[in-house]
Design an enzyme around this catalytic site. Structure first.
Site, short mmCIF file in Angstrom:
data_model
loop_
_atom_site.label_atom_id
_atom_site.label_comp_id
_atom_site.label_asym_id
_atom_site.label_seq_id
_atom_site.Cartn_x
_atom_site.Cartn_y
_atom_site.Cartn_z
N TYR A 203 41.67 7.22 17.27
CA TYR A 203 42.33 6.04 17.85
C TYR A 203 41.79 5.75 19.25
O TYR A 203 41.45 4.60 19.58
CB TYR A 203 43.84 6.25 17.92
CG TYR A 203 44.59 5.07 18.50
CD1 TYR A 203 44.66 3.87 17.81
CD2 TYR A 203 45.22 5.16 19.74
CE1 TYR A 203 45.34 2.78 18.33
CE2 TYR A 203 45.90 4.08 20.27
CZ TYR A 203 45.96 2.89 19.56
OH TYR A 203 46.62 1.80 20.09
N SER B 195 44.27 -0.44 24.40
CA SER B 195 45.42 0.43 24.61
C SER B 195 45.14 1.28 25.84
O SER B 195 43.98 1.59 26.15
CB SER B 195 45.64 1.34 23.40
OG SER B 195 46.49 2.43 23.71
N GLY C 7 51.56 -9.37 17.76
CA GLY C 7 50.90 -10.56 17.24
C GLY C 7 51.89 -11.66 16.93
O GLY C 7 51.64 -12.84 17.22
N GLY D 290 46.76 -10.25 13.01
CA GLY D 290 47.96 -9.43 12.91
C GLY D 290 49.18 -10.16 13.41
O GLY D 290 50.04 -9.57 14.07
N ALA D 291 49.30 -11.44 13.06
CA ALA D 291 50.35 -12.29 13.64
C ALA D 291 51.67 -12.22 12.91
O ALA D 291 52.62 -12.89 13.32
CB ALA D 291 49.86 -13.74 13.68
N GLY E 178 55.27 -7.62 15.22
CA GLY E 178 54.99 -6.97 16.51
C GLY E 178 54.44 -7.88 17.57
O GLY E 178 54.88 -9.02 17.75
#
Length: 322
Positions: free
Chosen positions: A185, A154, A30, A24-25, A28
């Site tokens: 989640y 999280s 990442g 996920g780079a 955000g």
């Protein structure tokens, strides 16, 4: 335990001999993490579902780190075939892996299923990274010196509970109709911490001392993550609420990435630890070593989750020879 002083990326040191994968780079947390690794000389692999966005992210990183070594490899954590293809591509192009950052994720999205039939949040946030780590374990283990797996969770993992009846493949609409996106989640983020700790236990139990597994969380960071759920649900009111909360409560993404960067590079980090922001309510501030929820230390649940994850993904961790 707070990191010594106000820990910033300036204390990451020279990483020119390190290879780092960040999932996920392209945006955000990442993106900020990949940029920090790159500016300190690391060979960074941007593992992104959308290659075009990954290439754009790489170009933006090169603006501040023109000499960086960057590679973009497609990775869709919602598709086990894509995860296997990524692992093969990485092994074909890289000889070492020092840090694997399991960062990508989705949050509170409407009910959906991955390509393999898993509930989306559990499938992407946990099962995808479980499979990826297992497929890259040989590279981590064969790299000289210490290597690390850093799994992003999280603070909302504290609300999570693993419902083993719900994590298997969906076969009917009953599950969709009773679906609670926030419960799902929380479950997926608890799974992240349980996985990180169980991986550490299994590595040490089988004599693997060079690889360490660490969990972290960013607190409340202002990223696009919070906006995707309302956008997918078509809720303008919720989207405006999330934008307002991000502006008032959230810290910027670069600060939110600090716990992950600290977990990945600090000398005083041991496997099996949990890193998060040390400020008010652990939602912002400098990184520190914290204690996760009581459920996250349940070894029985962690062991069962591991077995279920191997069965669902078909990825078996090869630790028997150590």
């Amino acid at each position: 335990m707070t990191a010594n002083g106000d820990w910033t990326t300036e204390r990451m040191g020279d990483l020119s001999d390190r290879t780092v994968v960040v999932t996920g780079a392209n945006s955000g947390l990442g993106f900020e993490a990949a940029k920090a690794f790159a500016t300190h000389g690391a060979d960074v692999v941007l593992a992104c579902r959308n290659v075009e966005r990954g290439v754009d992210a790489g170009e933006r990183i090169r603006e501040v780190a023109p000499d960086t070594r960057l590679t973009v490899i497609e990775l869709d954590l919602a598709d086990l075939a894509s995860i296997r293809a990524f692992a093969t591509s990485f092994a074909d192009t890289h000889d070492e892996l020092h840090v694997l950052c399991n960062n990508a994720g989705v949050m509170a999205v409407p009910y959906g299923e991955t390509a393999d039939g898993f509930e989306t949040q559990f499938g992407v946030n946990h099962l995808g990274h479980f499979a990826l780590t297992g497929l890259l374990l040989d590279e981590l283990r064969d790299t000289e010196g210490e290597t690390r797996v850093v799994t992003q969770s999280s603070a909302l993992h504290e609300n999570g509970e693993i419902d083993f009846d719900s994590v298997a493949r969906s076969a009917d609409r009953q599950r969709e109709e009773s679906y609670d996106k926030w419960d799902a989640y929380g479950q997926s983020k608890l799974a992240n911490v349980l996985f990180a700790y169980e991986l550490q236990r299994r590595l040490r139990a089988t004599g693997v001392e060079s690889v360490s597994s660490v969990a972290c969380h960013p607190g409340y960071a202002d990223t696009n993550l919070q906006k995707r759920g309302p956008e997918q649900a078509g809720s303008t009111l919720r989207l405006l609420g999330m934008k307002a909360a991000n502006a008032v409560i959230g810290q910027d993404a670069a600060t939110g990435a600090l716990p992950l960067l600290y977990a990945a590079t600090a000398d005083d980090i041991d496997g099996g630890e949990y890193v998060g922001p040390g400020g008010f309510g652990t939602i912002r501030g400098q990184p520190e070593i914290q204690r996760s929820s009581e459920r996250s230390y349940d070894e029985t649940t962690a062991g069962r989750l591991w077995d279920v994850s191997e069965n669902l993904t078909g990825v078996q961790y090869d630790l028997s020879s150590n």
